[in-house]
Write a protein that holds these residues in place. Structure first.
Motif, PDB file in Angstrom:
ATOM      1  N   ARG A  90       0.861  -1.177   0.000  1.00  0.00           N
ATOM      2  CA  ARG A  90       0.000   0.000   0.000  1.00  0.00           C
ATOM      3  C   ARG A  90       0.895   1.223   0.000  1.00  0.00           C
ATOM      4  O   ARG A  90       1.737   1.391   0.877  1.00  0.00           O
ATOM      5  CB  ARG A  90      -0.880   0.025   1.240  1.00  0.00           C
ATOM      6  N   LEU A  91       0.703   2.079  -0.976  1.00  0.00           N
ATOM      7  CA  LEU A  91       1.396   3.343  -1.032  1.00  0.00           C
ATOM      8  C   LEU A  91       0.387   4.390  -0.577  1.00  0.00           C
ATOM      9  O   LEU A  91      -0.638   4.592  -1.238  1.00  0.00           O
ATOM     10  CB  LEU A  91       1.874   3.626  -2.463  1.00  0.00           C
ATOM     11  N   ALA A  92       0.638   5.013   0.564  1.00  0.00           N
ATOM     12  CA  ALA A  92      -0.306   5.984   1.132  1.00  0.00           C
ATOM     13  C   ALA A  92       0.253   7.395   0.981  1.00  0.00           C
ATOM     14  O   ALA A  92       1.435   7.633   1.249  1.00  0.00           O
ATOM     15  CB  ALA A  92      -0.563   5.661   2.597  1.00  0.00           C
ATOM     16  N   ARG A  93      -0.613   8.301   0.561  1.00  0.00           N
ATOM     17  CA  ARG A  93      -0.232   9.696   0.364  1.00  0.00           C
ATOM     18  C   ARG A  93      -1.359  10.606   0.824  1.00  0.00           C
ATOM     19  O   ARG A  93      -2.524  10.279   0.651  1.00  0.00           O
ATOM     20  CB  ARG A  93      -0.007   9.991  -1.117  1.00  0.00           C
ATOM     21  N   PRO A  94      -1.001  11.794   1.337  1.00  0.00           N
ATOM     22  CA  PRO A  94      -2.041  12.774   1.637  1.00  0.00           C
ATOM     23  C   PRO A  94      -2.508  13.449   0.356  1.00  0.00           C
ATOM     24  O   PRO A  94      -1.767  13.537  -0.623  1.00  0.00           O
ATOM     25  CB  PRO A  94      -1.327  13.772   2.555  1.00  0.00           C
ATOM     26  N   MET A 132      -9.040   4.412  -1.817  1.00  0.00           N
ATOM     27  CA  MET A 132      -8.095   3.360  -2.197  1.00  0.00           C
ATOM     28  C   MET A 132      -8.281   3.080  -3.675  1.00  0.00           C
ATOM     29  O   MET A 132      -9.382   2.760  -4.126  1.00  0.00           O
ATOM     30  CB  MET A 132      -8.334   2.090  -1.399  1.00  0.00           C
ATOM     31  N   LEU A 133      -7.185   3.170  -4.407  1.00  0.00           N
ATOM     32  CA  LEU A 133      -7.206   3.007  -5.863  1.00  0.00           C
ATOM     33  C   LEU A 133      -6.283   1.878  -6.279  1.00  0.00           C
ATOM     34  O   LEU A 133      -5.258   1.642  -5.658  1.00  0.00           O
ATOM     35  CB  LEU A 133      -6.748   4.304  -6.534  1.00  0.00           C
ATOM     36  N   GLY A 134      -6.642   1.198  -7.326  1.00  0.00           N
ATOM     37  CA  GLY A 134      -5.783   0.137  -7.841  1.00  0.00           C
ATOM     38  C   GLY A 134      -6.487  -0.592  -8.955  1.00  0.00           C
ATOM     39  O   GLY A 134      -7.332  -0.038  -9.656  1.00  0.00           O
ATOM     40  N   LEU A 135      -6.132  -1.853  -9.096  1.00  0.00           N
ATOM     41  CA  LEU A 135      -6.752  -2.729 -10.071  1.00  0.00           C
ATOM     42  C   LEU A 135      -7.218  -3.971  -9.339  1.00  0.00           C
ATOM     43  O   LEU A 135      -6.500  -4.483  -8.475  1.00  0.00           O
ATOM     44  CB  LEU A 135      -5.757  -3.097 -11.179  1.00  0.00           C
ATOM     45  N   PRO A 136      -8.392  -4.466  -9.642  1.00  0.00           N
ATOM     46  CA  PRO A 136      -8.883  -5.660  -8.946  1.00  0.00           C
ATOM     47  C   PRO A 136      -7.903  -6.827  -9.091  1.00  0.00           C
ATOM     48  O   PRO A 136      -7.358  -7.074 -10.166  1.00  0.00           O
ATOM     49  CB  PRO A 136     -10.204  -5.967  -9.656  1.00  0.00           C
ATOM     50  N   GLY A 137      -7.635  -7.494  -7.965  1.00  0.00           N
ATOM     51  CA  GLY A 137      -6.825  -8.699  -7.973  1.00  0.00           C
ATOM     52  C   GLY A 137      -5.323  -8.512  -7.900  1.00  0.00           C
ATOM     53  O   GLY A 137      -4.593  -9.492  -7.868  1.00  0.00           O
ATOM     54  N   VAL A 138      -4.827  -7.281  -7.861  1.00  0.00           N
ATOM     55  CA  VAL A 138      -3.387  -7.087  -7.771  1.00  0.00           C
ATOM     56  C   VAL A 138      -2.966  -6.936  -6.309  1.00  0.00           C
ATOM     57  O   VAL A 138      -3.797  -6.717  -5.430  1.00  0.00           O
ATOM     58  CB  VAL A 138      -2.896  -5.880  -8.608  1.00  0.00           C
ATOM     59  N   ALA A 139      -1.672  -7.061  -6.060  1.00  0.00           N
ATOM     60  CA  ALA A 139      -1.156  -7.064  -4.691  1.00  0.00           C
ATOM     61  C   ALA A 139      -0.717  -5.681  -4.221  1.00  0.00           C
ATOM     62  O   ALA A 139       0.087  -5.564  -3.317  1.00  0.00           O
ATOM     63  CB  ALA A 139       0.008  -8.058  -4.587  1.00  0.00           C
ATOM     64  N   VAL A 145      -8.563   7.736 -11.655  1.00  0.00           N
ATOM     65  CA  VAL A 145      -9.634   6.841 -12.111  1.00  0.00           C
ATOM     66  C   VAL A 145     -10.068   7.199 -13.528  1.00  0.00           C
ATOM     67  O   VAL A 145      -9.983   6.379 -14.445  1.00  0.00           O
ATOM     68  CB  VAL A 145     -10.823   6.855 -11.127  1.00  0.00           C
ATOM     69  N   ASP A 146     -10.542   8.436 -13.718  1.00  0.00           N
ATOM     70  CA  ASP A 146     -11.012   8.841 -15.042  1.00  0.00           C
ATOM     71  C   ASP A 146      -9.866   8.931 -16.049  1.00  0.00           C
ATOM     72  O   ASP A 146     -10.043   8.619 -17.217  1.00  0.00           O
ATOM     73  CB  ASP A 146     -11.736  10.186 -14.972  1.00  0.00           C
ATOM     74  N   GLY A 147      -8.699   9.359 -15.578  1.00  0.00           N
ATOM     75  CA  GLY A 147      -7.562   9.526 -16.474  1.00  0.00           C
ATOM     76  C   GLY A 147      -6.764   8.252 -16.690  1.00  0.00           C
ATOM     77  O   GLY A 147      -6.698   7.728 -17.794  1.00  0.00           O
ATOM     78  N   LEU A 148      -6.162   7.733 -15.610  1.00  0.00           N
ATOM     79  CA  LEU A 148      -5.298   6.557 -15.741  1.00  0.00           C
ATOM     80  C   LEU A 148      -6.061   5.246 -15.857  1.00  0.00           C
ATOM     81  O   LEU A 148      -5.523   4.263 -16.344  1.00  0.00           O
ATOM     82  CB  LEU A 148      -4.339   6.466 -14.549  1.00  0.00           C
ATOM     83  N   GLY A 149      -7.282   5.212 -15.361  1.00  0.00           N
ATOM     84  CA  GLY A 149      -8.061   3.982 -15.468  1.00  0.00           C
ATOM     85  C   GLY A 149      -7.973   3.062 -14.265  1.00  0.00           C
ATOM     86  O   GLY A 149      -8.367   1.897 -14.345  1.00  0.00           O
ATOM     87  N   LEU A 150      -7.468   3.568 -13.130  1.00  0.00           N
ATOM     88  CA  LEU A 150      -7.489   2.756 -11.916  1.00  0.00           C
ATOM     89  C   LEU A 150      -8.927   2.647 -11.416  1.00  0.00           C
ATOM     90  O   LEU A 150      -9.785   3.460 -11.773  1.00  0.00           O
ATOM     91  CB  LEU A 150      -6.606   3.375 -10.828  1.00  0.00           C
ATOM     92  N   SER A 151      -9.173   1.671 -10.583  1.00  0.00           N
ATOM     93  CA  SER A 151     -10.506   1.475  -9.997  1.00  0.00           C
ATOM     94  C   SER A 151     -10.521   1.971  -8.568  1.00  0.00           C
ATOM     95  O   SER A 151      -9.507   1.926  -7.875  1.00  0.00           O
ATOM     96  CB  SER A 151     -10.864  -0.019  -9.991  1.00  0.00           C
ATOM     97  N   VAL A 152     -11.686   2.423  -8.117  1.00  0.00           N
ATOM     98  CA  VAL A 152     -11.876   2.733  -6.701  1.00  0.00           C
ATOM     99  C   VAL A 152     -12.134   1.394  -6.005  1.00  0.00           C
ATOM    100  O   VAL A 152     -13.143   0.740  -6.260  1.00  0.00           O
ATOM    101  CB  VAL A 152     -13.058   3.698  -6.474  1.00  0.00           C
ATOM    102  N   LEU A 153     -11.194   0.988  -5.165  1.00  0.00           N
ATOM    103  CA  LEU A 153     -11.319  -0.274  -4.446  1.00  0.00           C
ATOM    104  C   LEU A 153     -12.075  -0.092  -3.133  1.00  0.00           C
ATOM    105  O   LEU A 153     -12.718  -1.015  -2.655  1.00  0.00           O
ATOM    106  CB  LEU A 153      -9.936  -0.872  -4.174  1.00  0.00           C
TER     107      LEU A 153
END
Length: 134
Positions: free
Chosen positions: A10-14, A49-56, A26-34
């Motif tokens: 998990r990479l956490a940023r303010p 929390m943003l990412g792609l389903p099923g990734v670590a 999300v709209d630009g890069l295409g990540l999903s709201v997890l």
């Protein structure tokens, strides 16, 4: 300690503006709201929390109205995405319309192999045309 290829990251940023960050990632890069949590009280943190389903891994962005933490990115704090192909002109235009700002990379390697964009909080992402092989 046993770190391996399945270790979760998990990479956490303010963030100063979660909605603007969501537009970019999300709209630009295409990540999903997890996951999303909207603070109901002043002392709570809102998070996205943003990412792609099923990734670590995932990117967690946080914001609190009562605990002001300013993002403090440097020119060499990078989130590198290995695309395996050049970034299309229309993709770059779309990312800029979603709040990204194209910037020169601190390390010229990234300008040679990709495109660097600054997100609404000032953090940089590199869209690299190279492939990553483990």
């Amino acid at each position: 300690m046993n770190l391996d290829g399945q270790t979760r990251i998990r990479l956490a940023r303010p963030s100063l503006d979660l909605a603007a960050a969501e537009r970019f990632y999300v709209d630009g890069l295409g990540l999903s709201v997890l996951h999303r949590h909207d603070a109901e009280m002043g002392d709570e943190f809102s998070l996205l929390m943003l990412g792609l389903p099923g990734v670590a891994w995932h990117l967690e962005l946080t914001h609190s109205a009562s605990h002001s933490v300013q993002p403090a990115p440097t020119a060499d704090d990078l989130l590198v995405l290995y695309l395996g192909q050049p970034v299309a002109v229309d993709t770059l235009a779309h990312l800029q319309a979603c709040g990204g700002v194209r910037v020169p990379a601190l390390n010229p390697y990234w300008d040679e192999w990709g495109v660097t964009l600054r997100d609404p909080d000032g953090y940089r992402s590199v869209l690299c045309q190279r492939e990553w092989t483990a």
